[in-house]
Design an enzyme around this catalytic site. Structure first.
Site, PDB file in Angstrom:
ATOM      1  N   GLY A 101       0.796  -1.219   0.000  1.00  0.00           N
ATOM      2  CA  GLY A 101       0.000   0.000   0.000  1.00  0.00           C
ATOM      3  C   GLY A 101       0.825   1.263   0.000  1.00  0.00           C
ATOM      4  O   GLY A 101       0.317   2.345  -0.308  1.00  0.00           O
ATOM      5  N   ASP A 148      -2.997   6.947   1.828  1.00  0.00           N
ATOM      6  CA  ASP A 148      -2.410   7.865   0.834  1.00  0.00           C
ATOM      7  C   ASP A 148      -1.053   7.391   0.318  1.00  0.00           C
ATOM      8  O   ASP A 148      -0.425   8.077  -0.492  1.00  0.00           O
ATOM      9  CB  ASP A 148      -2.278   9.272   1.421  1.00  0.00           C
ATOM     10  CG  ASP A 148      -1.495   9.313   2.731  1.00  0.00           C
ATOM     11  OD1 ASP A 148      -0.753   8.352   3.013  1.00  0.00           O
ATOM     12  OD2 ASP A 148      -1.621  10.304   3.479  1.00  0.00           O
ATOM     13  N   GLY A 149      -0.590   6.221   0.783  1.00  0.00           N
ATOM     14  CA  GLY A 149       0.682   5.696   0.299  1.00  0.00           C
ATOM     15  C   GLY A 149       1.899   6.415   0.825  1.00  0.00           C
ATOM     16  O   GLY A 149       3.018   6.171   0.380  1.00  0.00           O
ATOM     17  N   ARG A 152      14.608   0.709   0.526  1.00  0.00           N
ATOM     18  CA  ARG A 152      14.812  -0.613   1.130  1.00  0.00           C
ATOM     19  C   ARG A 152      15.486  -1.555   0.125  1.00  0.00           C
ATOM     20  O   ARG A 152      15.208  -1.497  -1.077  1.00  0.00           O
ATOM     21  CB  ARG A 152      13.481  -1.211   1.586  1.00  0.00           C
ATOM     22  CG  ARG A 152      12.728  -0.335   2.562  1.00  0.00           C
ATOM     23  CD  ARG A 152      11.752  -1.104   3.410  1.00  0.00           C
ATOM     24  NE  ARG A 152      10.735  -1.808   2.652  1.00  0.00           N
ATOM     25  CZ  ARG A 152       9.750  -2.523   3.212  1.00  0.00           C
ATOM     26  NH1 ARG A 152       9.680  -2.627   4.530  1.00  0.00           N
ATOM     27  NH2 ARG A 152       8.845  -3.132   2.471  1.00  0.00           N
ATOM     28  N   ASP A 198       1.739 -11.957   6.139  1.00  0.00           N
ATOM     29  CA  ASP A 198       2.239 -11.036   5.118  1.00  0.00           C
ATOM     30  C   ASP A 198       3.493 -10.296   5.572  1.00  0.00           C
ATOM     31  O   ASP A 198       4.073  -9.522   4.803  1.00  0.00           O
ATOM     32  CB  ASP A 198       1.147 -10.022   4.728  1.00  0.00           C
ATOM     33  CG  ASP A 198       0.570  -9.286   5.923  1.00  0.00           C
ATOM     34  OD1 ASP A 198      -0.131  -9.934   6.713  1.00  0.00           O
ATOM     35  OD2 ASP A 198       0.825  -8.086   6.071  1.00  0.00           O
ATOM     36  N   ASN A 199       3.930 -10.541   6.815  1.00  0.00           N
ATOM     37  CA  ASN A 199       5.170  -9.940   7.310  1.00  0.00           C
ATOM     38  C   ASN A 199       6.258 -10.979   7.555  1.00  0.00           C
ATOM     39  O   ASN A 199       7.217 -10.722   8.282  1.00  0.00           O
ATOM     40  CB  ASN A 199       4.904  -9.165   8.614  1.00  0.00           C
ATOM     41  CG  ASN A 199       4.069  -7.919   8.383  1.00  0.00           C
ATOM     42  OD1 ASN A 199       4.108  -7.332   7.305  1.00  0.00           O
ATOM     43  ND2 ASN A 199       3.300  -7.520   9.376  1.00  0.00           N
TER      44      ASN A 199
END
Length: 539
Positions: A26, A70-71, A128, A219-220
């Site tokens: 996201g 809002d990303g 990253r 998802d992590n």
């Protein structure tokens, strides 16, 4: 960047035990991959047989998976991720890396404490780096409708994509498995076993440095066994097995002591997501290996933390358990207590045992909590009226009770109440006497065990002691990224002063021979980065 094809990654996830359906990046955006030339990757990044590194920006704006957000990311959360990923790397814990943090004058509204009083914060972007950001949830996009939530993966029924994804991951990141297992089923089984073992070792390393991830959803969880996505993480100060760093985790699902078990639960969900490429009956046997691998690696690390390097004794596990229990009872600082153990020497002839134990006890008492600190730590987090209501409900309507709470949560609250009652009836002097007695008992057992390290050794006592101190000081961190340290750096950065952030990075990079927390070091700051690194640092 030239040649870049930005993309956001689609994945699903089980969040707090429930399948959440489609999630995805996201706020993160994949820019592409950099091929690192041979010989230009010494210690700067993780071991990566593919030689390719994904470059990703986090907080750069809207993606197809931003949903109602809002990303954007703010300076506060960006610095936390930037510092912790680097701190973990220099602690020797597998992790994604952070290349840079870039901030701007753009502002967004954020309600930090969900109090209804939002404030403007400065937008920031973290660069990253990792071999891949694929995760367990990447393979959950094929999931059929969940029996509890009714949600299903967006690629349900597209089994050919699952096979392509597994082919890609194994070929790129597990080439030895591809080489050694020509049969597809056996290849997939070997791949799953390696993921299970890497995950077990990763969690053991977390436990040994007192790190709590905070949001161990599927998802992590990295498919490579890396620490991934730094959100509400925390390093423990006072040792508390029930330590929770996520304010939203009311049940303690992701507490410090729950991490090994919840990661095993996530592995079960990965196995389900990989079927039928991974036969379920084969997966079950591998999952059963998880706790053995975890316990073995955890015990191996803990022996090093205690300086038990010459022998492996059956009693070591109990000695470690009693140490942690004593730390919990006395409110001892996790990091500092382990660091102090190197000052407790092996027994020698002619020494006064009573004096040595007394001095060691005083050393560890300096790391213990005061009466007021223990009172604060044992104050129940649940309102007394709510607790009374739930206790009554557990007796009168067990089915309803299980829907809104659980016995483990209630047990923790009652345990805190019991300890608080005892503390309220104690004085500071009485507490220190009790703490001293507890540590004296453990130190006596520890010194007895250290004596067996010397049995049958040709080296002198001094040589054995010097070796164990070296091992302990390279294993037990002198410093970790405590919350107040990170917060001080964030507050300074929000006022335009980034010197605290740089200071923390320099502290993390110091050599282990300088009695610091590091296990290995990267290129020094005044080194010129290789050409490929200069190309990605376009910011």
């Amino acid at each position: 960047m030239p040649g870049s094809e930005p993309a956001a990654h689609c994945y699903c996830g089980h969040q707090f035990g429930q399948f959440a359906g489609q999630l995805g990046d996201g706020a993160a955006c994949y820019l592409g991959e950099v091929k690192v030339p041979p010989g230009q990757n010494p210690d700067l990044l993780l071991e990566n047989p593919s030689g390719r590194w994904e470059i990703q920006v986090k907080g750069a704006g809207l993606t197809p998976y931003s949903r109602q957000a809002d990303g954007r990311k703010v300076l506060r959360s960006s610095i936390r991720e930037f510092l912790c990923s680097e701190a973990m790397f220099f602690l020797g814990v597998p992790t994604t890396r952070a290349g840079s943090v870039v901030t701007s004058d753009s502002m967004v509204l954020r309600d930090i404490y969900y109090s209804g009083r939002p404030r403007h914060e400065r937008c920031s972007v973290v660069l990253r780096i990792a071999p891949t950001f694929l995760r367990f949830g990447s393979f959950e996009i094929f999931k059929q409708a969940d029996e509890f939530t009714g949600r299903q993966g967006p690629s349900y029924g597209r089994d050919e994509i699952r096979g392509q994804m597994m082919d890609y991951v194994i070929e790129m990141f597990y080439p030895e498995i591809l080489k050694n297992f020509p049969d597809r089923v056996e290849r997939n089984v070997a791949f799953f076993r390696e993921v299970v073992h890497r995950t077990a070792r990763l969690v053991a390393q977390w436990q040994c440095v007192g790190f709590c991830h905070g949001v161990l959803n599927t998802d992590n969880m990295s498919i490579l066994g890396l620490t991934l996505d730094y959100g509400p993480y925390g390093f423990m100060d006072r040792f508390d097995p029930d330590f929770i760093c996520n304010a939203s985790d009311n049940s303690g699902r992701y507490s410090y002591q729950a991490q090994p078990a919840v990661c095993r639960w996530n592995i079960v969900k990965l196995a389900e997501a990989l079927a039928p490429e991974l036969p379920p009956e084969r997966a079950k046997g591998i999952i059963d290996e998880y706790m053995d691998v975890y316990n073995r690696f955890y015990l191996e690390n803990m022996r090093r933390k205690l300086g038990l390097i010459k022998k492996e004794e059956p009693e070591d596990e109990m000695l470690i358990t009693e140490l942690l229990q004593t730390m919990h009872n006395t409110g001892a600082d996790f990091t500092n207590t382990f660091r102090s153990l190197s000052q407790i020497s092996c027994p020698t002839e002619g020494e006064n045992e009573v004096d040595v134990v007394r001095q060691a006890t005083q050393l560890l008492l300096e790391q213990c909590a005061s009466l007021e600190e223990l009172k604060a730590a044992n104050k129940p987090t649940m309102d007394p009226r709510e607790l009374a209501m739930l206790l009554s409900l557990a007796q009168t309507n067990p089915a309803l009770f299980q829907m809104i709470s659980d016995r483990a949560t209630i047990a923790r609250q009652l345990d805190k109440l019991s300890k608080l009652k005892d503390l309220m009836e104690s004085s500071e002097e009485q507490l220190k006497v009790k703490q001293g007695e507890d540590w004296t008992v453990w130190i006596t057992r520890y010194r007895k065990r250290l004596g067996r390290e010397l049995e049958g050794q040709s080296d002198t006592v001094t040589a054995v002691q010097d070796e164990r101190v070296k091992v302990m000081n390279s294993t037990n961190p002198r410093v970790v990224l405590r919350n107040y340290i990170a917060q001080n750096a964030i507050e300074a950065a929000e006022n335009g002063d980034f010197s605290e952030v740089r200071k923390i990075l320099e502290e993390a990079e110091e050599e282990p021979t300088a009695s610091t927390s590091t296990v290995r070091s990267a290129l020094p700051y005044d080194s010129k980065p290789p050409a490929w690194a200069q190309q990605i640092c376009v910011t």
